[in-house]
Design an enzyme around this catalytic site. Structure first.
Site, mmCIF file in Angstrom:
data_model
loop_
_atom_site.group_PDB
_atom_site.id
_atom_site.type_symbol
_atom_site.label_atom_id
_atom_site.label_comp_id
_atom_site.label_asym_id
_atom_site.label_seq_id
_atom_site.Cartn_x
_atom_site.Cartn_y
_atom_site.Cartn_z
ATOM 1 N N HIS A 157 1.776 4.523 -2.868
ATOM 2 C CA HIS A 157 1.907 5.981 -2.748
ATOM 3 C C HIS A 157 3.256 6.446 -3.295
ATOM 4 O O HIS A 157 3.331 7.453 -4.010
ATOM 5 C CB HIS A 157 1.789 6.400 -1.280
ATOM 6 C CG HIS A 157 0.439 6.254 -0.686
ATOM 7 N ND1 HIS A 157 -0.713 6.674 -1.314
ATOM 8 C CD2 HIS A 157 0.036 5.746 0.522
ATOM 9 C CE1 HIS A 157 -1.763 6.444 -0.537
ATOM 10 N NE2 HIS A 157 -1.335 5.866 0.568
ATOM 11 N N HIS B 259 0.833 -1.208 0.000
ATOM 12 C CA HIS B 259 0.000 0.000 0.000
ATOM 13 C C HIS B 259 0.870 1.261 0.000
ATOM 14 O O HIS B 259 0.683 2.163 -0.823
ATOM 15 C CB HIS B 259 -0.906 -0.027 1.234
ATOM 16 C CG HIS B 259 -1.729 1.199 1.425
ATOM 17 N ND1 HIS B 259 -3.062 1.262 1.089
ATOM 18 C CD2 HIS B 259 -1.426 2.421 1.954
ATOM 19 C CE1 HIS B 259 -3.542 2.461 1.394
ATOM 20 N NE2 HIS B 259 -2.556 3.184 1.920
ATOM 21 N N GLU B 260 1.819 1.330 0.929
ATOM 22 C CA GLU B 260 2.645 2.536 1.025
ATOM 23 C C GLU B 260 3.542 2.703 -0.199
ATOM 24 O O GLU B 260 3.787 3.824 -0.649
ATOM 25 C CB GLU B 260 3.488 2.488 2.302
ATOM 26 C CG GLU B 260 2.699 2.406 3.600
ATOM 27 C CD GLU B 260 1.700 3.533 3.793
ATOM 28 O OE1 GLU B 260 1.834 4.581 3.115
ATOM 29 O OE2 GLU B 260 0.788 3.375 4.612
#
Length: 231
Positions: A108, A104-105
């Site tokens: 980003h 997920h990170e």
């Protein structure tokens, strides 16, 4: 993590692992605190193509955070991803222990926003990706058939890595997200095609005694060094 990014052309190669014992960094290295800034200023390595991952004890209000590609030029040393060490595969976080917090990170870091409307709780398109349906709120758990924007096409993206669903629920990026990641990283990181971002993994330890039990994130497809003595 490479399994999660299969089909995207992104493939990550583990470059190195280091360990640092610092109780303040371990406990308080949040994005909004001086400890997080000090940790990154001291430990960041590489250029805009290198993914720095910091494994810490960071908790509430987040178990991870990341910078975006377009932020690199202003503060290169801040670039990278911070995760809670309990979220790696086999970790002790009951709902997030399959390594997908790092996925997920990293999304980003590659240029993706959340699939839900951050902050405004509206049904507007806030992630700039056409094939992710409008979603008013973040997801927790794995609620099938959830639709927070019933007047717009599509159900909520509960299986998307850029939601907050449990790890067991998250399985996908959309083709539109993959195209956005390619475009953003080409523009801001100079990453194209089969350029494979190296990962520099830094374990931040609370106390020296935690080293033996600290799990190492699994990055499929590359060798994982065995734990060694801390600095």
């Amino acid at each position: 993590m490479n399994t999660h990014y299969s089909g995207s052309t992104f493939y990550f190669v583990l470059d190195s692992i280091t360990r640092t014992t610092n109780a303040d960094w371990f406990r308080f290295a949040r994005e909004d605190r001086a400890e997080g800034t000090a940790m990154k200023r001291a430990l960041h390595s590489g250029d805009e193509k290198v993914l720095n991952v910091y494994s810490t004890g960071v908790t509430y209000p987040t178990i991870g955070y990341s910078t975006y590609p377009w932020q690199y030029s202003a503060n290169p040393y801040k670039d990278g991803v911070v995760i809670n060490h309990e979220t790696v595969p086999g970790g002790s976080n009951i709902y997030y222990n399959e390594g997908k917090q790092l996925t997920h990170e990293t999304g980003h870091w590659l240029g993706l926003y959340h699939v839900f409307d951050d902050g405004r709780s509206s049904c507007s398109d806030t992630d700039f990706v056409a094939d992710t349906p409008a979603q008013k709120f973040s997801t927790f758990g794995c609620p099938t058939e959830r639709d927070t924007c019933p007047d717009q096409p599509g159900l909520d993206s509960i299986h998307n890595y850029m939601d907050y669903s449990y790890d067991s629920c998250m399985t996908e990026f959309t083709p539109g997200q993959i195209e956005r990641m390619k475009a953003q990283t080409l523009t801001y990181r100079g990453i194209r095609g089969q350029t494979w971002p190296p990962i520099i993994l830094t374990h931040i330890m609370d106390l020296p005694s935690t080293v033996a039990s600290a799990p190492i994130p699994v990055i499929t497809g590359v060798p994982i060094p065995a734990p060694g003595p801390h600095p």
